[in-house]
Design an enzyme around this catalytic site. Structure first.
Site, PDB file in Angstrom:
ATOM      1  CG  ASP A 197      -1.742  -1.211   1.621  1.00 33.42           C
ATOM      2  OD1 ASP A 197      -1.511  -2.307   0.498  1.00 33.42           O
ATOM      3  OD2 ASP A 197      -2.466  -1.236   2.378  1.00 33.42           O
ATOM      4  CD  GLU A 427       0.425  -5.525   9.668  1.00 34.20           C
ATOM      5  OE1 GLU A 427      -0.071  -4.973   8.397  1.00 34.20           O
ATOM      6  OE2 GLU A 427       0.143  -5.196  10.714  1.00 34.20           O
TER       7      GLU A 427
END
Length: 462
Positions: A197, A427
């Site tokens: 992103d 993550e």
């Protein structure tokens, strides 16, 4: 029928933690299974209960690849739940919203996307809320690997016959409606679509975008994530503007004046591998796989022709609004290593780049960073601007092994398992120190760790 090349991927159907693994490996596998069990909602798996409380498209594909070692049927359900939200134009939305989660828990929420109204003409389902953009097409690969994990259960549930037409429609959507440059490659129309992103690759194209007005939305991600790890407010405002413009044009891919349109090598590499997987599925169903093999060859050719930069020794993104390659090095430009019929010279150059000064694998770092270590905007903490991600490294481990660099793949595999266990399945991590960043107990980190442990030497191949 056409002769299929071997799809060289870990297709082991055993279970992590089998006899012969060390005690530490068994404990890591047990912890990974617990993460997947805790994050299961009954029909799908959330990436993270607090930060990402819905179903994400490419997350579910990676999660299913790990879930197949825990329960092949549950892995099938993961993918079936996602595919049930497919639009009639073929797109698989990047988020499928859980109606039990309060809308304020995540932004952009269903009220922002308005899929059932704004997406009606494009074929959004009327019975569930989704986003209107897409994510990388890992799904056919996931379906094939899940089928191979337990073929008896797959055939009993008609898993391949039910998913194959949906996957074909998904790929048709990408190769027809999203070939915005007309050169045989898929284009992304929002930085959220390629999955990376906040990559510095998007800084140039995003500079053309006027951000959404301050106060017109509220960022929910900062409620659960550190601001130093997340995109800046300026970048986030531009993301919101692009998504709102796409929504307000009815999610149409034709006749839209794009503010952002980029050919991304990672997205196209994953589509190429998934076409190979579709060929395997077609053959299993007694259908001629030639159309998928032909498309895979065409995609490989277009990737090399359009995005390979021999001076950089890697693939680069192409900005379709300027026509120029984007001179930023991200890990997306390394992902074509997963393509099985990549030219030998290109693969050799890429592995040198992986080990060289810009990515430093085995020299400066033990995991591949998401962005150039020498880049002026490198940030080892901020989302996709430097940290190492487990799905990217899992793909690169397979790519290195596939092209004959087994020793480097082994070292990367060992580092991934070590980092995952040490960070509670973070993550993403600092590529230098393995310091955990983002969410903990992250589903695809646990799932891909489980997959690595199921084949600890990378030796199981079809």
């Amino acid at each position: 029928m056409a002769q299929l090349p071997a799809l060289r991927w870990n297709q082991d159907s055993g279970h992590a933690g089998d006899a012969g693994h060390s005690g530490n490996t068994d404990r890591t596998a047990h912890r990974a299974r617990r993460v997947l069990l805790r994050n299961w909602t009954g029909a799908s798996t959330v990436p993270s209960h607090r930060l990402y409380p819905h179903q994400w498209s490419w997350d579910s594909a990676f999660i299913a690849i790990g879930l197949r070692h825990l329960s092949a049927v549950r892995a099938q359900r993961e993918l079936e739940t996602l595919l049930a939200a497919q639009w009639s134009d073929g797109r698989i939305p990047h988020i499928v919203f859980n109606p039990a989660v309060p809308h304020g828990a995540y932004f952009p929420s269903p009220e922002f996307w308005r899929s059932t109204t704004a997406g009606r003409a494009a074929g959004a389902p009327a019975d569930r809320h989704t986003s209107g953009i897409v994510q990388p097409p890992v799904h056919a690969l996931a379906v094939w690997l899940v089928h191979r994990a337990d073929p008896a259960a797959s055939w009993r549930r008609s898993f391949l016959p039910r998913t194959y037409p949906r996957l074909v429609a998904w790929h048709r959507y990408l190769t027809s409606r999203r070939d915005l440059g007309g050169q045989g490659l898929v284009a992304v129309v929002h930085p959220w679509e390629p999955g990376m992103d906040n990559s510095p690759c998007w800084d140039g194209p995003l500079s053309r975008i006027t951000p959404a007005a301050t106060g017109s939305y509220r960022r929910a991600d900062l409620d659960h994530g550190a601001a130093a790890d997340r995109p800046t407010d300026l970048d986030y405002g531009r993301y919101v503007r692009l998504a709102a413009d796409y929504r307000d044009h009815g999610y149409r891919d034709r006749g839209t004046a794009w503010g952002f349109a980029v050919e991304d090598p990672g997205v196209n590499a994953l589509l190429t591998v998934s076409e190979h997987a579709l060929a395997e599925i077609a053959l299993a169903l007694g259908t001629d796989p030639s159309v998928h093999l032909d498309r895979a060859r065409q995609l490989t050719g277009a990737l090399v022709r359009r995005l390979w930069d021999p001076d950089a020794g890697q693939f680069l993104c192409r900005d379709l609004l300027t026509g120029a390659l984007i001179r930023e090095r991200s890990a997306a430009g390394l992902l074509p290593l997963i393509v099985p019929d990549l030219p030998v010279a290109v693969a050799a150059a890429m592995q040198r780049t992986v080990r060289g000064e810009h990515f430093g694998l085995g020299n400066r770092v033990r995991l591949v960073p998401s962005y150039d270590l020498c880049g002026t905007t490198f940030d080892q903490h901020r989302y996709w601007r430097g940290p190492a991600w487990f799905n990217v490294n899992w793909l690169l481990e397979h790519g290195l092994r596939q092209h004959g660099y087994a020793e480097r793949a082994d070292a990367l595999r060992s580092a991934m398992v070590t980092a995952a266990a040490a960070t509670d399945f973070a993550e993403y991590v600092d590529p230098y120190t393995f310091q955990p960043r983002g969410a903990r107990d992250f589903s695809w980190t646990a799932a891909l760790t489980l997959d690595l442990l199921a084949d600890p030497e990378g030796g199981t191949r079809p």
